[in-house]
Design a protein around this motif. Structure first.
Motif, short mmCIF file in Angstrom:
data_model
loop_
_atom_site.label_atom_id
_atom_site.label_comp_id
_atom_site.label_asym_id
_atom_site.label_seq_id
_atom_site.Cartn_x
_atom_site.Cartn_y
_atom_site.Cartn_z
N VAL A 121 0.84 -1.20 0.00
CA VAL A 121 0.00 0.00 0.00
C VAL A 121 0.87 1.26 0.00
O VAL A 121 0.61 2.22 -0.74
CB VAL A 121 -0.95 -0.01 1.21
N GLY A 122 1.93 1.27 0.82
CA GLY A 122 2.79 2.44 0.91
C GLY A 122 3.54 2.72 -0.38
O GLY A 122 3.69 3.89 -0.77
N VAL A 123 4.01 1.67 -1.05
CA VAL A 123 4.72 1.87 -2.32
C VAL A 123 3.77 2.40 -3.38
O VAL A 123 4.13 3.30 -4.18
CB VAL A 123 5.37 0.55 -2.78
N ALA A 124 2.54 1.89 -3.41
CA ALA A 124 1.56 2.37 -4.39
C ALA A 124 1.25 3.86 -4.18
O ALA A 124 1.29 4.67 -5.12
CB ALA A 124 0.29 1.54 -4.30
N ILE A 125 0.95 4.23 -2.92
CA ILE A 125 0.64 5.64 -2.64
C ILE A 125 1.87 6.52 -2.82
O ILE A 125 1.78 7.63 -3.36
CB ILE A 125 0.07 5.77 -1.21
N GLY A 126 3.04 6.04 -2.36
CA GLY A 126 4.26 6.83 -2.48
C GLY A 126 4.66 7.07 -3.93
O GLY A 126 5.17 8.13 -4.27
N THR A 127 4.43 6.07 -4.78
CA THR A 127 4.75 6.24 -6.20
C THR A 127 3.84 7.29 -6.83
O THR A 127 4.31 8.15 -7.59
CB THR A 127 4.59 4.89 -6.93
#
Length: 297
Positions: free
Chosen positions: A112-118
């Motif tokens: 979830v964090g990688v998706a939002i951070g990207t």
């Protein structure tokens, strides 16, 4: 006999091979990795390693000391608790519950964090600023405090505590992913991919993600140690796993009631939590040191 080679080719190790070579050169990091693998084996093969059912009660075997005590018995290696349950079996299954749930929620928080951070790293203007400042503000709050607030809203239980810790850990992955994506987006190889007609999806999976793996491994080890502490803390506060589930934090809370009569019911689960967190931190520090040495070569 050495094999004859017509061409004198130099061997150039891959970045992962260089990192592993630097990591392996540290004896402390290697020891931490072995301890962590030891607990992972406990978590994976708990039904095969545990001699007893962790929930099985025996009124004829209450407060049996550990086997190294003069009053102990080899049939109960770590002794028994107030209900006659075998403590070694409960600790083995406790590693599965605590460490296994921590790994699961860290992977979920990472995705979830990688998706939002990207998305935040590729955004521009006001939208990027709002997302960035929102998650930076959340990072200033301790994860355990966020988890307690979320558990108070969702209710107690292991599943709700896992969701709470996942939501609490997500901003950390968002922050580091966003910073890396914004840095990589300014590099020439990303610009070349844009000129070739790559969209944002292709830019992420084929250009940025391969350079993000090492950062995710390091941040994942840091988040894993936080997750183990938070899962155990919520179990100890009776906000996470509930008895009779063999979770290390809940076992520690149960042992506090009889700590004077049976100190091993507190010492052994607490020592297990300490060793798991220590091993994860040593491995994470070893990875950071190995990456730093590899990049400076």
């Amino acid at each position: 006999m050495a094999q004859f080679s017509l061409y004198q080719e130099e061997f150039h190790p891959s970045p992962w091979q260089k990192t592993w070579r630097e990591f392996r050169s540290s004896h402390i990091a290697s020891l931490g990795l072995m301890i962590l693998i030891f607990f992972l084996i406990f978590a994976i093969f708990a039904p095969l390693l545990a001699p007893y059912d962790p929930l099985q009660q025996n009124v004829n075997a209450l407060f049996i000391p550990p086997s190294w005590n003069v009053n102990g018995t080899i049939s109960h290696l770590f002794g028994t608790d107030a209900l006659g349950r075998d403590l070694f079996s409960r600790i083995v299954y406790g590693c599965r519950v605590t460490l296994g749930s921590s790994i699961l929620l860290v992977l979920l928080a990472m995705i979830v964090g990688v998706a939002i951070g990207t998305i935040a790293g590729m955004l521009q203007g006001v939208r990027s600023s709002v997302v960035n400042h929102l998650f930076d503000a959340l990072m200033a709050i301790p994860t355990l405090l966020i988890a307690i607030v979320i558990v108070a809203i969702l209710g107690t239980g292991l599943v709700n505590s896992m969701w709470a810790i996942t939501l609490a850990l997500t901003p950390q992955f968002v922050h580091h992913t966003r910073s890396l994506v914004r840095t990589e987006m300014k590099k020439e190889y990303v610009l070349a991919s844009k000129l070739d007609g790559a969209n944002h999806f292709q830019l992420f999976f084929y250009s940025i993600l391969p350079n993000m793996i090492e950062m995710l491994v390091v941040q994942g080890t840091i988040a894993l140690s936080i997750a183990v502490i938070d899962v155990s803390a919520l179990g100890f506060l009776n906000l996470g796993a509930r008895p009779p589930l063999p979770e290390l934090g809940a076992m520690l809370a149960d042992g506090m009631e009889v700590a004077y009569a049976a100190p091993w019911t507190v010492a052994l689960p607490g020592l297990t939590i300490f060793l798991i967190v220590l091993a994860i931190n040593i491995v994470g520090d070893g990875l950071r040191s190995a990456l730093r040495k590899r990049l400076t070569q």
